[in-house]
Design a protein around this motif. Sequence first.
Motif, PDB file in Angstrom:
ATOM      1  N   ALA A   1      12.542  -8.868  -0.423  1.00 41.11           N
ATOM      2  CA  ALA A   1      12.449 -10.041  -1.299  1.00 41.11           C
ATOM      3  C   ALA A   1      12.290 -11.323  -0.492  1.00 41.11           C
ATOM      4  CB  ALA A   1      13.688 -10.129  -2.185  1.00 41.11           C
ATOM      5  N   GLY A   2      11.375 -12.159  -0.942  1.00 41.92           N
ATOM      6  CA  GLY A   2      11.151 -13.453  -0.303  1.00 41.92           C
ATOM      7  C   GLY A   2      10.202 -13.431   0.869  1.00 41.92           C
ATOM      8  N   LYS A   3       9.726 -12.253   1.259  1.00 39.53           N
ATOM      9  CA  LYS A   3       8.802 -12.175   2.401  1.00 39.53           C
ATOM     10  C   LYS A   3       7.364 -12.383   1.922  1.00 39.53           C
ATOM     11  CE  LYS A   3      11.718  -9.288   5.315  1.00 39.53           C
ATOM     12  NZ  LYS A   3      11.730  -8.305   6.406  1.00 39.53           N
ATOM     13  N   PRO A   4       6.574 -13.172   2.666  1.00 41.47           N
ATOM     14  CA  PRO A   4       5.194 -13.442   2.255  1.00 41.47           C
ATOM     15  C   PRO A   4       4.258 -12.280   2.580  1.00 41.47           C
ATOM     16  CG  PRO A   4       5.654 -14.570   4.312  1.00 41.47           C
ATOM     17  CD  PRO A   4       6.953 -13.930   3.861  1.00 41.47           C
ATOM     18  N   VAL A   5       3.251 -12.117   1.725  1.00 42.70           N
ATOM     19  CA  VAL A   5       2.258 -11.055   1.883  1.00 42.70           C
ATOM     20  C   VAL A   5       0.874 -11.615   1.590  1.00 42.70           C
ATOM     21  CG1 VAL A   5       1.477  -8.790   1.084  1.00 42.70           C
ATOM     22  CG2 VAL A   5       3.906  -9.306   1.126  1.00 42.70           C
ATOM     23  N   GLY A   6      -0.098 -11.221   2.409  1.00 42.33           N
ATOM     24  CA  GLY A   6      -1.498 -11.537   2.147  1.00 42.33           C
ATOM     25  C   GLY A   6      -2.323 -10.271   2.257  1.00 42.33           C
ATOM     26  N   PHE A   7      -3.570 -10.339   1.774  1.00 45.01           N
ATOM     27  CA  PHE A   7      -4.442  -9.171   1.782  1.00 45.01           C
ATOM     28  C   PHE A   7      -5.827  -9.530   2.315  1.00 45.01           C
ATOM     29  CE2 PHE A   7      -1.445  -8.341  -1.695  1.00 45.01           C
ATOM     30  CZ  PHE A   7      -0.989  -7.086  -1.340  1.00 45.01           C
ATOM     31  N   PHE A   8      -6.481  -8.549   2.921  1.00 49.59           N
ATOM     32  CA  PHE A   8      -7.912  -8.626   3.222  1.00 49.59           C
ATOM     33  C   PHE A   8      -8.502  -7.256   2.939  1.00 49.59           C
ATOM     34  CE2 PHE A   8      -5.541  -7.777   7.074  1.00 49.59           C
ATOM     35  CZ  PHE A   8      -6.273  -6.858   7.813  1.00 49.59           C
ATOM     36  N   PHE A   9      -9.818  -7.177   2.764  1.00 54.73           N
ATOM     37  CA  PHE A   9     -10.354  -5.973   2.145  1.00 54.73           C
ATOM     38  C   PHE A   9     -11.833  -5.794   2.465  1.00 54.73           C
ATOM     39  CE2 PHE A   9      -8.928  -9.398  -0.691  1.00 54.73           C
ATOM     40  CZ  PHE A   9     -10.114 -10.107  -0.786  1.00 54.73           C
ATOM     41  N   SER A  10     -12.348  -4.623   2.110  1.00 56.04           N
ATOM     42  CA  SER A  10     -13.784  -4.356   2.219  1.00 56.04           C
ATOM     43  C   SER A  10     -14.242  -3.606   0.974  1.00 56.04           C
ATOM     44  CB  SER A  10     -14.111  -3.540   3.474  1.00 56.04           C
ATOM     45  OG  SER A  10     -13.613  -2.215   3.355  1.00 56.04           O
ATOM     46  N   THR A  11     -15.501  -3.812   0.627  1.00 56.44           N
ATOM     47  CA  THR A  11     -16.114  -3.094  -0.483  1.00 56.44           C
ATOM     48  C   THR A  11     -17.527  -2.698  -0.084  1.00 56.44           C
ATOM     49  OG1 THR A  11     -16.832  -5.207  -1.448  1.00 56.44           O
ATOM     50  CG2 THR A  11     -14.813  -4.246  -2.315  1.00 56.44           C
ATOM     51  N   ALA A  12     -18.091  -1.764  -0.818  1.00 55.80           N
ATOM     52  CA  ALA A  12     -19.461  -1.330  -0.531  1.00 55.80           C
ATOM     53  C   ALA A  12     -20.480  -2.377  -0.990  1.00 55.80           C
ATOM     54  CB  ALA A  12     -19.746   0.004  -1.216  1.00 55.80           C
TER      55      ALA A  12
END
Length: 200
Positions: free
Chosen positions: A104-115
């Motif tokens: 709880a309270g920890k930051p999260v980010g995302f990165f990704f790939s698609t076709a």
Amino acid sequence: MVKIFVITYSTYNHINQVAESIVEGLQKADVEVGRYQVAETLSEEILTKMHAAPKPDLPIIKAQDLVEADGFLFGFPTRYGTTPAQVKAFFDSTGQLWQKQALAGKPVGFFFSTASQHGGQEVTVFTTLPILAHHGMIYVPFGYANAHLFDNSEVIGGSPWGAGTIAGGDGSRQPSEKELAIARDQGENFAKVAIKLAAN
């Protein structure tokens, strides 16, 4: 020093290339970086038939490892607008941490790939947000913090939800320099947010 884990799953190595730029951005902000990969669930036979790239020499993340970090950037390809089964299996293994609200309270980010350009880069993050909500984690979007996100002159992956790359239907397209620049900026921006949160 604030510690950020960059955790990836990649079948054809596009995500790992983007992750290298994410790490560069994090290091510009002077945070400690841990680099991990999610365990593979497919057999070698199936991976061979898929012509999958060799796995990088990275430690496999375990659920309990997450308590050591102050924040996380997860990178993975989309599967029909959601996470790959391998990533879902990892999140499903975090039940004991959820019970304790250890993240709880920890930051999260995302990165990704698609076709393709319309292959679900934004919705892939959107469908992952319930996991963060249940853990009480803080989603940190990238916004439009890099001018390349306004560039319509060529194919460019990424969005205000996070950095991204377009791999092409056969995986032949590699991350462009503009996509990698977006990733570097996301890493640096995320680190600054994580540092502020850790100071409170």
